[in-house]
Design a protein around this motif. Sequence first.
Motif, short mmCIF file in Angstrom:
data_model
loop_
_atom_site.label_atom_id
_atom_site.label_comp_id
_atom_site.label_asym_id
_atom_site.label_seq_id
_atom_site.Cartn_x
_atom_site.Cartn_y
_atom_site.Cartn_z
N GLY A 157 0.80 -1.21 0.00
CA GLY A 157 0.00 0.00 0.00
C GLY A 157 0.84 1.26 0.00
O GLY A 157 0.36 2.34 0.35
N ALA A 158 2.09 1.14 -0.41
CA ALA A 158 2.99 2.29 -0.41
C ALA A 158 2.67 3.26 -1.55
O ALA A 158 2.07 2.88 -2.56
CB ALA A 158 4.44 1.82 -0.54
N ASP A 159 3.08 4.49 -1.36
CA ASP A 159 3.00 5.51 -2.40
C ASP A 159 4.27 5.41 -3.25
O ASP A 159 5.38 5.37 -2.70
CB ASP A 159 2.91 6.89 -1.74
CG ASP A 159 2.73 8.01 -2.74
OD1 ASP A 159 3.27 7.93 -3.86
OD2 ASP A 159 2.05 9.00 -2.39
N PRO A 160 4.16 5.36 -4.59
CA PRO A 160 5.37 5.30 -5.41
C PRO A 160 6.37 6.40 -5.11
O PRO A 160 7.59 6.16 -5.17
CB PRO A 160 4.81 5.42 -6.84
CG PRO A 160 3.43 4.90 -6.75
CD PRO A 160 2.93 5.32 -5.39
N HIS A 161 5.88 7.59 -4.75
CA HIS A 161 6.78 8.70 -4.46
C HIS A 161 7.49 8.55 -3.12
O HIS A 161 8.44 9.28 -2.83
CB HIS A 161 6.01 10.02 -4.51
CG HIS A 161 5.41 10.31 -5.84
ND1 HIS A 161 6.16 10.53 -6.97
CD2 HIS A 161 4.11 10.38 -6.26
CE1 HIS A 161 5.38 10.75 -8.00
NE2 HIS A 161 4.13 10.65 -7.61
N ARG A 162 7.03 7.60 -2.31
CA ARG A 162 7.70 7.28 -1.05
C ARG A 162 8.33 5.89 -1.11
O ARG A 162 8.56 5.26 -0.08
CB ARG A 162 6.70 7.35 0.11
CG ARG A 162 6.27 8.78 0.44
CD ARG A 162 5.51 8.82 1.76
NE ARG A 162 5.39 10.16 2.25
CZ ARG A 162 5.14 10.47 3.53
NH1 ARG A 162 4.96 9.51 4.41
NH2 ARG A 162 5.04 11.72 3.92
#
Length: 226
Positions: A157-162
């Motif tokens: 569930g991570a954000d690609p930018h993070r």
Amino acid sequence: MYLIVFDVDGTLVDSQNTILHGLQVGFEAVGLPMPDRKTALSIVGRSLEEAFADLVGPAHADKAQEMADAYRASKISRRGLGLDVDPLYPGAREAVEKLHAQDDILLGIATGKAMRGVRHMQDTHDLHGRFVTIQTADTSPSKPHPDMILRAIAETGADPHRTLMIGDTGFDMAMARAAGAHAVGVTWGYHDRAQLTAGGANRIIEGFEDLDLALNEILEFSEVSV
């Protein structure tokens, strides 16, 4: 939440000798000459079939599957005998443990190895439980296709930018960037600075002691102690 994904060969473990042995077995299985060391190691990070196809070229691409099968059989046999033990690079364990201890950081693996090889690495170095997502050549297309990173992002569930990939090849860098993630290249593996840069590295580091600064600069870890 931040997701930091590690490559294995050439990034966490120094596997060049065992890889070269496996490649030699593959070439001998089909009666072809082994390329020079630099050329052979240039394909590390690719899935086995693609790696052998790259090395033998179109004229012998039909032999890539047989070569990959011979490589795998050799690996399984040698591991059973306790012969294929790849050491961790200096600082690798400390970096993994330090990041694993942070509440806002999830760790993952994206590797051209099979899951069997990753489990062997974890068993050898007591690294079970550190990585919440493990992506391998068993279920994903070969790097630099972004599937491994996209799967890791979906699973966590991570954000690609993070999300950030740490690897030693241009394949790792290109894979991460194609998935919308960041990329840190390391110089102690199998590709040089030019290849890492061409792949899209945001930063290139000389040792694990430089990782904290790179992470802080790229992901702006102002609120996280690394």
